[in-house]
Every structure is written in C-alpha cells, then in structure tokens.
Design a protein around this motif. Structure first.
Motif, mmCIF file in Angstrom:
data_model
loop_
_atom_site.group_PDB
_atom_site.id
_atom_site.type_symbol
_atom_site.label_atom_id
_atom_site.label_comp_id
_atom_site.label_asym_id
_atom_site.label_seq_id
_atom_site.Cartn_x
_atom_site.Cartn_y
_atom_site.Cartn_z
ATOM 1 N N VAL A 66 2.085 39.598 51.917
ATOM 2 C CA VAL A 66 1.439 39.312 50.637
ATOM 3 C C VAL A 66 2.327 39.867 49.528
ATOM 4 N N ALA A 67 2.584 39.050 48.520
ATOM 5 C CA ALA A 67 3.459 39.463 47.418
ATOM 6 C C ALA A 67 2.860 40.642 46.657
ATOM 7 N N SER A 68 3.711 41.407 46.032
ATOM 8 C CA SER A 68 3.253 42.559 45.252
ATOM 9 C C SER A 68 2.453 42.076 44.046
ATOM 10 N N PRO A 69 1.562 42.908 43.520
ATOM 11 C CA PRO A 69 0.792 42.526 42.325
ATOM 12 C C PRO A 69 1.705 42.125 41.166
ATOM 13 N N GLU A 70 2.849 42.802 41.057
ATOM 14 C CA GLU A 70 3.789 42.495 39.967
ATOM 15 C C GLU A 70 4.363 41.091 40.123
ATOM 16 N N ASP A 71 4.781 40.742 41.349
ATOM 17 C CA ASP A 71 5.326 39.405 41.588
ATOM 18 C C ASP A 71 4.234 38.348 41.466
ATOM 19 N N ASN A 72 3.037 38.677 41.928
ATOM 20 C CA ASN A 72 1.931 37.739 41.815
ATOM 21 C C ASN A 72 1.634 37.426 40.353
ATOM 22 N N ASP A 73 1.565 38.444 39.516
ATOM 23 C CA ASP A 73 1.284 38.242 38.094
ATOM 24 C C ASP A 73 2.394 37.436 37.427
ATOM 25 N N ARG A 74 3.641 37.744 37.781
ATOM 26 C CA ARG A 74 4.780 37.068 37.156
ATOM 27 C C ARG A 74 4.878 35.599 37.563
ATOM 28 N N ILE A 75 4.654 35.306 38.831
ATOM 29 C CA ILE A 75 4.835 33.952 39.344
ATOM 30 C C ILE A 75 3.610 33.075 39.128
ATOM 31 N N THR A 76 2.428 33.626 39.385
ATOM 32 C CA THR A 76 1.218 32.805 39.233
ATOM 33 C C THR A 76 0.626 32.889 37.834
ATOM 34 N N GLY A 77 0.723 34.051 37.221
ATOM 35 C CA GLY A 77 0.103 34.232 35.915
ATOM 36 C C GLY A 77 -1.391 34.487 36.005
ATOM 37 N N TYR A 78 -1.878 34.720 37.244
ATOM 38 C CA TYR A 78 -3.309 34.945 37.452
ATOM 39 C C TYR A 78 -3.554 36.297 38.122
ATOM 40 N N LYS A 79 -4.723 36.850 37.842
ATOM 41 C CA LYS A 79 -5.104 38.131 38.426
ATOM 42 C C LYS A 79 -5.847 37.917 39.748
ATOM 43 N N PHE A 80 -6.124 39.013 40.441
ATOM 44 C CA PHE A 80 -6.825 38.995 41.714
ATOM 45 C C PHE A 80 -8.152 38.239 41.609
ATOM 46 N N ASN A 81 -8.408 37.371 42.596
ATOM 47 C CA ASN A 81 -9.625 36.550 42.687
ATOM 48 C C ASN A 81 -9.693 35.422 41.656
ATOM 49 N N SER A 82 -8.632 35.237 40.875
ATOM 50 C CA SER A 82 -8.630 34.115 39.929
ATOM 51 C C SER A 82 -7.453 33.171 40.194
ATOM 52 N N VAL A 83 -6.645 33.494 41.205
ATOM 53 C CA VAL A 83 -5.444 32.703 41.508
ATOM 54 C C VAL A 83 -5.817 31.278 41.908
ATOM 55 N N THR A 84 -5.119 30.334 41.330
ATOM 56 C CA THR A 84 -5.263 28.926 41.658
ATOM 57 C C THR A 84 -3.869 28.327 41.815
ATOM 58 N N PRO A 85 -3.699 27.298 42.628
ATOM 59 C CA PRO A 85 -2.376 26.681 42.798
ATOM 60 C C PRO A 85 -1.905 25.892 41.577
ATOM 61 N N PHE A 86 -2.780 25.717 40.604
ATOM 62 C CA PHE A 86 -2.445 24.913 39.428
ATOM 63 C C PHE A 86 -2.064 25.783 38.233
ATOM 64 N N GLY A 87 -1.092 25.297 37.463
ATOM 65 C CA GLY A 87 -0.684 26.008 36.258
ATOM 66 C C GLY A 87 0.098 27.275 36.522
ATOM 67 N N LEU A 88 0.799 27.338 37.650
ATOM 68 C CA LEU A 88 1.600 28.522 37.947
ATOM 69 C C LEU A 88 2.740 28.653 36.944
ATOM 70 N N LYS A 89 3.154 29.868 36.683
ATOM 71 C CA LYS A 89 4.260 30.095 35.749
ATOM 72 C C LYS A 89 5.606 29.748 36.382
#
Length: 221
Positions: free
Chosen positions: A141-164
C-alpha cells in the motif's frame, strides 16, 4: 466600490448555493476541489450509469449489509474500495506499461487483496519468454504522502476518477459478474455507483485475479 463588492459577494454566494444544490450536499458539507475533479472526469467520459449518493457519518460503523441497504445494492459484493499500491522493486529500466511503480486496485470489501495473486497476474502482462521474475515485485500500500500526491484524495474518499497523476487500474475479476458496483466518490461520505462496462471506459483498466475471500476476523474499513 462598496456596492460592487456587495454584488460580487452576492454573486459568489449564489454560485456556491447552486453548486451545493447540484451536488446535493448534505447540511454542513461544501463542494471542494476533490469532489469537482471526480465528477468532472465522470461527466467528461459520459458514463451515464454513474450514480452519486451521500452516506451518513456513521456509515463506516455499519455492517456491510447495512451499507448495501443504504446504497440499494443487491449484494454486499458490490461494495468496493480503491487502493493505491507501490511496487518497491521498480527501477528506472522497468517498463511502466507492464510493471508500473504505482497502480490502483479496485477490490470488494468482502475480499482481501492477495499480493501473491496480484503478482502472478501482473507477470502475465508479458509474454512467457519475457516474463519478469517474482523477485522484481514487492507490492505494498502506497504511503499517505504518495497517495495524497497521486490521487489527490484522503483516506476513505479515494476514487479512480480525477486522479492528479495517471496510474494503471486493476479491477478484481470478482466484481465483473455483478455488473455494477459502488466505490468512493471523492469525499469521505460520497459514494459513486457505476456499471463495470462504463468503468472500463476509464482506460488502462486491467481485470485480474487478485483477491481471496475476507475472513470473519477481518473488519471492513
């Protein structure tokens, strides 16, 4: 100047109110950049099976059966989540099309990600003669920092659409038979439902065998 300022504020308030109405935001929730990114991407792709639904704050305290009832899903197996993974063994020489550093998996809450299965499926993206060794995969599982940077979404709000940043999408083959599923919608209390066929229009979507049934001791998140 004072009159102009008042008119500007009134216009901004009107626009905000209209946006709140369009997104059907519950009381106390304001439309933010993350929600806009997700919805604009879905609308741009013209995914007409999409259905946005707000859930209450206590949603994550509920059983999967209660969540499915809230979303009017016919089965708890239609409730899914998106996880950003990182392959720690990727190097600069690795082909990103068959072994990317980051990928997003969409799996059911009723299942658990099986890294060994996913590794086997990822290796099959290459011909047998050119297949990577298992030692070249270390999926986590990616780090919170990479998740925020790549997806632009926080925990439990991640969606495959509109990724950064664009990443490979891997959908669990277990989802396909249900034809329709629910996922995060860009806000912790917003869910997005969609047909499997429409989801595959997202592009770079691979359907793979990557999960095992969730054990009774595993609590859904």
């Amino acid at each position: 100047i004072a009159v102009s300022s008042i008119m500007t504020e009134a216009l901004e308030a009107r626009v905000k109110a209209l946006e709140q109405k369009r997104y059907r935001c519950p009381k106390g929730v304001e439309v933010d950049e993350s929600m806009r990114r997700a919805r604009e991407h879905v609308e741009r792709l013209q995914l007409y099976s999409s259905n946005w639904k707000w859930v209450p704050e206590k949603y994550y305290d509920w059983s999967l059966e209660q969540r499915a009832k809230m979303l009017k899903a016919k089965s708890t197996h239609m409730l899914c989540k998106s996880l950003l993974l990182e392959n720690k063994k990727v190097t600069e020489e690795t082909d990103p099309k068959t072994n990317p550093r980051f990928l997003m998996v969409i799996i059911q809450y009723e299942t658990t990600l099986d890294v060994k299965k996913l590794t086997t499926s990822m290796r099959k993206l290459r011909p047998v003669a050119d297949r990577l060794d298992e030692s070249q995969f270390d999926l986590r599982v990616a780090s919170p920092e990479d998740n925020d940077r790549i997806t632009g979404y926080k925990f439990n709000s991640v969606t495959p659409f509109g990724l950064k940043e664009k990443v490979m999408m891997v959908m669990s083959s277990e989802i396909v038979p249900y034809g329709y599923f629910w996922m995060g919608g860009g806000h912790v209390h917003l869910k997005l439902g969609m047909s499997v066929g429409d989801f595959q229009k997202l592009g770079n979507v691979h359907v793979m065998d990557l999960c095992v049934p969730r054990s009774s001791s595993d609590e859904p998140q």
